[in-house]
Design a protein around this motif. Sequence first.
Motif, PDB file in Angstrom:
ATOM      1  N   LEU A 305       0.845  -1.200   0.000  1.00 50.05           N
ATOM      2  CA  LEU A 305       0.000   0.000   0.000  1.00 50.05           C
ATOM      3  C   LEU A 305       0.876   1.243   0.000  1.00 50.05           C
ATOM      4  N   GLU A 306       1.553   1.434  -1.119  1.00 53.37           N
ATOM      5  CA  GLU A 306       2.500   2.531  -1.252  1.00 53.37           C
ATOM      6  C   GLU A 306       2.653   2.856  -2.726  1.00 53.37           C
ATOM      7  N   ILE A 307       2.910   4.104  -3.020  1.00 48.89           N
ATOM      8  CA  ILE A 307       3.179   4.506  -4.399  1.00 48.89           C
ATOM      9  C   ILE A 307       4.571   5.136  -4.455  1.00 48.89           C
ATOM     10  N   PRO A 308       5.192   5.168  -5.641  1.00 51.02           N
ATOM     11  CA  PRO A 308       6.532   5.753  -5.739  1.00 51.02           C
ATOM     12  C   PRO A 308       6.541   7.227  -5.343  1.00 51.02           C
ATOM     13  N   ASP A 309       7.681   7.683  -4.898  1.00 51.66           N
ATOM     14  CA  ASP A 309       7.867   9.097  -4.553  1.00 51.66           C
ATOM     15  C   ASP A 309       7.747   9.938  -5.825  1.00 51.66           C
ATOM     16  N   ASP A 310       6.931  10.996  -5.771  1.00 45.63           N
ATOM     17  CA  ASP A 310       6.743  11.842  -6.952  1.00 45.63           C
ATOM     18  C   ASP A 310       7.472  13.178  -6.843  1.00 45.63           C
ATOM     19  N   LYS A 311       8.394  13.294  -5.888  1.00 46.88           N
ATOM     20  CA  LYS A 311       9.096  14.570  -5.722  1.00 46.88           C
ATOM     21  C   LYS A 311       9.925  14.931  -6.941  1.00 46.88           C
ATOM     22  N   ALA A 312      10.545  13.925  -7.572  1.00 45.85           N
ATOM     23  CA  ALA A 312      11.359  14.194  -8.757  1.00 45.85           C
ATOM     24  C   ALA A 312      10.492  14.712  -9.899  1.00 45.85           C
ATOM     25  N   ILE A 313       9.274  14.206  -9.981  1.00 45.18           N
ATOM     26  CA  ILE A 313       8.364  14.654 -11.041  1.00 45.18           C
ATOM     27  C   ILE A 313       7.933  16.091 -10.795  1.00 45.18           C
ATOM     28  N   LYS A 314       7.635  16.414  -9.547  1.00 41.32           N
ATOM     29  CA  LYS A 314       7.205  17.777  -9.230  1.00 41.32           C
ATOM     30  C   LYS A 314       8.343  18.782  -9.405  1.00 41.32           C
ATOM     31  N   ALA A 315       9.570  18.308  -9.315  1.00 38.26           N
ATOM     32  CA  ALA A 315      10.727  19.199  -9.446  1.00 38.26           C
ATOM     33  C   ALA A 315      11.129  19.431 -10.901  1.00 38.26           C
ATOM     34  N   MET A 316      10.463  18.786 -11.841  1.00 39.04           N
ATOM     35  CA  MET A 316      10.805  18.955 -13.256  1.00 39.04           C
ATOM     36  C   MET A 316      10.568  20.384 -13.702  1.00 39.04           C
ATOM     37  N   LYS A 317      11.489  20.917 -14.479  1.00 38.88           N
ATOM     38  CA  LYS A 317      11.423  22.309 -14.915  1.00 38.88           C
ATOM     39  C   LYS A 317      11.068  22.398 -16.397  1.00 38.88           C
ATOM     40  N   ASP A 318      10.266  23.413 -16.715  1.00 41.24           N
ATOM     41  CA  ASP A 318       9.818  23.585 -18.094  1.00 41.24           C
ATOM     42  C   ASP A 318      10.942  23.999 -19.034  1.00 41.24           C
ATOM     43  N   ASP A 319      11.971  24.643 -18.492  1.00 44.42           N
ATOM     44  CA  ASP A 319      13.048  25.152 -19.349  1.00 44.42           C
ATOM     45  C   ASP A 319      14.215  24.175 -19.456  1.00 44.42           C
ATOM     46  N   ALA A 320      13.975  22.899 -19.144  1.00 48.46           N
ATOM     47  CA  ALA A 320      15.036  21.897 -19.220  1.00 48.46           C
ATOM     48  C   ALA A 320      15.387  21.600 -20.671  1.00 48.46           C
ATOM     49  N   SER A 321      16.568  21.029 -20.885  1.00 48.51           N
ATOM     50  CA  SER A 321      17.011  20.656 -22.233  1.00 48.51           C
ATOM     51  C   SER A 321      16.150  19.511 -22.755  1.00 48.51           C
ATOM     52  N   GLU A 322      16.205  19.286 -24.075  1.00 46.20           N
ATOM     53  CA  GLU A 322      15.413  18.237 -24.681  1.00 46.20           C
ATOM     54  C   GLU A 322      15.802  16.867 -24.131  1.00 46.20           C
ATOM     55  N   GLU A 323      17.088  16.687 -23.897  1.00 50.89           N
ATOM     56  CA  GLU A 323      17.560  15.411 -23.350  1.00 50.89           C
ATOM     57  C   GLU A 323      16.983  15.169 -21.960  1.00 50.89           C
TER      58      GLU A 323
END
Length: 565
Positions: A305-323
Amino acid sequence: MKKPLLYAGVFCIMVSGLFSYTSAQAQSDPTGKKPITDTYAITNATVFTSPGQAGVKATVLIKDGLIQGVGSNLTLPKETKTIAGDSLFIYPGFIAGASDVGITRPKDPDRPDDFVSSNPPDEIAGITPWRSAVDQFSIKDSKVDDLRKVGFTVAQITPDGGMIAGKTAIILLGSENSTNLLKENTALAANFRGSRGMYPGTAVGVMAKFREVYDNTKLTSERSQKYSTVAGLKRPEITPTYSAMQEVTSGQIPVMFTTSSELEIRRAINLQKEKGFKLVLTGLEEYEGVLDVIKASGAAVLVKLEIPDDKAIKAMKDDASEEVKALNARVKKAYDDAIAQASKLEEAGIPFAFSTVGVKSGDIMKALQKMIENSLSEEAALAALTTNPASILGLSKVAGSIEKGKMANLILSTDSLFAEDSQIKHVVVDGIIFDYETKPKKKASTGGNSDGSVKIDGNWEYTSESPAGSGTGVLAIQKDGTSYTGTITYDDPSGSGKATAPISNVVLDGSSLSFSFTVTANGMEILVNVTGEVSEGSYDATMSVGEFGSFPFNGTLTPTLIANK
């Protein structure tokens, strides 16, 4: 049994003034010494008797820990005390198919002088089927109340240990003064974790050793039967391992294999096919690719009864490189696939329940809501918490639904259970009512950010509670682009004033704020996680302190102060 209390005592000394134990204070009678009455009725509540059934206005009559009736025209005995339930929603109490709540790890045995790593004694190799989870359990552990707060009333507790850890037991999460044991020796807990520095040290070695133990147990049982009826035979060797394993080889109890990955699931099912024992797959985390294998096996299923941590997803930036964006997209897809797996079990027609082993109680409702948002039906979610585990554990006659004659294990919530603003106000276990504080859902501050989130940058003066008493400090948060950094001050465990630590993993989701920091005391680092709601310059949160439990944390944004740059 006393080990958690000893740890808590040491912790109180080390972090004096920072945290305080108040989980019991939320209850009107946390010890259960004074139940309201032997007979009471919760009147005119909206009652959901079982998954798939619509809520109906009804009264639930309880006497001597049992449900005496459910309906709108019940005749109440004269001694009945009534509790107004007009604004409450009643559900069956949750059942954890497997849990480590209240479990302490046994002391590792000393190695003998003639120890041989290729052929170690069973106990040292982690083969201890004679152990019972009951001997490792303490109802006084704060984690019991933490799990009860989110609606769990019954749990199958699993022992801590090696590849064959021991026997599970089913307990009520009730009063410290009650007999909470329902069933002992209900399953054999096993996993593919090898022994460090000795045989079996790998998963393949564990499989080979399991076969050996299983086959030797059957052989010993057969020889024992012959020895008791035929004269002139050599006395068979009977060991604690073989004696304890006979309940498995005879089909009396299942093997509960912890299988977090698809490979481990296949391995456990292959062993079951080969040897013929009853199988329960537990701790499932990655399983979508083997749903057909699971269904064909007929094994009972307990999903973590657990889901993966989504902190990395929330930290994604719109101005990141294509890679980086491409990498982020793969991370996001993996996350979405993971939280949608439970709905795939439902689609495949595989009934399942939940395991809470290694799960933080404070994250459970979020995990359930995320699963429901990703196509798991509310009916299937409720079944996985009530009727399914009752069936798997053999408790259907006494638990899992609200019916006359069953145990009075109930959840009383302020709204329909999976609604965003719903809060659990009371939990009834074996007829004893535990009360929990509820607060109005706070709206986002009008002084929030353009994305709808609240303002959190600044200095927060906070108070916290722990077994050592009240503590105070300052939480300083600075905005750094689209992310946040900061520090927190607290009472130095060494007794020399205040100490400061950086905060990390700062996540603001709407009005929900979470962050982490580390307290160092006597050379030991203790991770602290804080999660709560921000509204109008106030922060009402819960602080989880490693294995010591959860405690209140309340802050006020100080407008006259400016966060340190």
